[in-house]
Design a protein around this motif. Sequence first.
Motif, PDB file in Angstrom:
ATOM      1  N   CYS A 291       0.716  -1.432   0.192  1.00  0.00           N
ATOM      2  CA  CYS A 291       0.208  -0.085   0.132  1.00  0.00           C
ATOM      3  C   CYS A 291       0.662   0.749   0.080  1.00  0.00           C
ATOM      4  O   CYS A 291       0.443   2.527  -0.240  1.00  0.00           O
ATOM      5  N   GLY A 292       2.199   1.108   0.820  1.00  0.00           N
ATOM      6  CA  GLY A 292       2.950   2.174   0.729  1.00  0.00           C
ATOM      7  C   GLY A 292       3.689   2.961  -0.994  1.00  0.00           C
ATOM      8  O   GLY A 292       4.465   3.661  -0.298  1.00  0.00           O
ATOM      9  N   GLY A 293       3.624   1.866  -2.241  1.00  0.00           N
ATOM     10  CA  GLY A 293       4.665   2.567  -2.695  1.00  0.00           C
ATOM     11  C   GLY A 293       5.691   1.796  -2.467  1.00  0.00           C
ATOM     12  O   GLY A 293       6.681   1.482  -1.763  1.00  0.00           O
ATOM     13  N   MET A 294       6.902   3.028  -2.372  1.00  0.00           N
ATOM     14  CA  MET A 294       8.056   2.862  -2.986  1.00  0.00           C
ATOM     15  C   MET A 294       8.795   3.303  -0.793  1.00  0.00           C
ATOM     16  O   MET A 294       9.897   3.363  -0.958  1.00  0.00           O
ATOM     17  N   GLU A 295       7.602   3.997  -0.293  1.00  0.00           N
ATOM     18  CA  GLU A 295       7.282   4.327   1.326  1.00  0.00           C
ATOM     19  C   GLU A 295       7.261   2.563   1.699  1.00  0.00           C
ATOM     20  O   GLU A 295       6.801   2.595   3.019  1.00  0.00           O
ATOM     21  N   THR A 296       8.525   1.816   1.354  1.00  0.00           N
ATOM     22  CA  THR A 296       8.121   0.806   2.294  1.00  0.00           C
ATOM     23  C   THR A 296       8.237   0.879   3.833  1.00  0.00           C
ATOM     24  O   THR A 296       7.743  -0.054   4.769  1.00  0.00           O
ATOM     25  N   HIS A 297       8.664   2.079   4.208  1.00  0.00           N
ATOM     26  CA  HIS A 297       8.879   2.238   5.537  1.00  0.00           C
ATOM     27  C   HIS A 297       7.196   2.665   6.579  1.00  0.00           C
ATOM     28  O   HIS A 297       7.445   2.540   7.849  1.00  0.00           O
TER      29      HIS A 297
END
Length: 321
Positions: A291-297
């Motif tokens: 769900c976060g795309g490239m914002e995996t954190h």
Amino acid sequence: MKDVIIIGGGPIGIACALECKKHNWNYLIIEKGALTNSLFNYPKNMTFFSTSEKLEIDNIPFISKNPKPNRDEALEYYRRVATTNDININLFETVETISKENNHFTVTTDKNTYNSKKIVLATGFYDIPNLLNVPGEDLPKVTHYYKEAHPYAMQHIVVVGASNSSVDAALEIYRKGGNVTMIIRGDAVGERVKYWVRPDIINRIEEGSIKAYFNAEITEIKDNELSFTSPEGVKTIPNDFVIALTGYMPNFDLLDQLGVNLSNDDKKLPTYNKDTMETNIEGLYLAGVICGGMETHKWFIENSRIHAKQIATHIASTLVE
């Protein structure tokens, strides 16, 4: 025809399966590796940031001997949840394509073809590393994954990055007798590093036990050395192994195949309804870190385990028997 196919057999995929069982839906998890494959590939001595109760799914107790459980305890917990509840899962089966036609989906794998009314993508992000894109990255001495410190004893090691994984690797290798240098793109150790570990790595750097170069980037990797830029100029140091823990990205191929809208920036945020988790493609849902795309954190077990109930609630209101 399946009611629901879940792509990904990690904790969130298992949570989705448990919700399907409650509704007596004909469901299947397809997982390309082992059960909870990403957790299995974590470092052997990894300790979670979250406490055990925040890693629980479906209110099934997770009992740990430590305040914060380790990798092996988590593997045992999710394995027990899956086996005790007789989860329907196909392991070591890779999804190759997903298409939609006439209100149902066709899922083609390396072993079979399935049809389903609904799809849940819970594919995580641990399988595609962010590459350095420098000469020599394809050498056998370079890896984007870290398992344990022993092979690196008495060797010159470069650890790339300043995240939790990078810091854990650098400290473990140093304590097992490796000569560790950290190459860090930013100007400090990451702020999200576990609070009980961050002072340790800072102290080791300050005392010189671990060498760290900040605002630095690797330019070339060779068999026995490595070059990088830093505020001090271009440097070349002896090197036996490179552990490039620069993060990972979700597999966007399946989203692209199905026409899921992604944001037009580096974040690549997929479009979905935050209440139902349904994407702009009717019947296709996202769960977990994807769900976060490239914002995996942004998404992890603790805050995405609720996705399973959100998805099941919406499917129950739309699924035609």
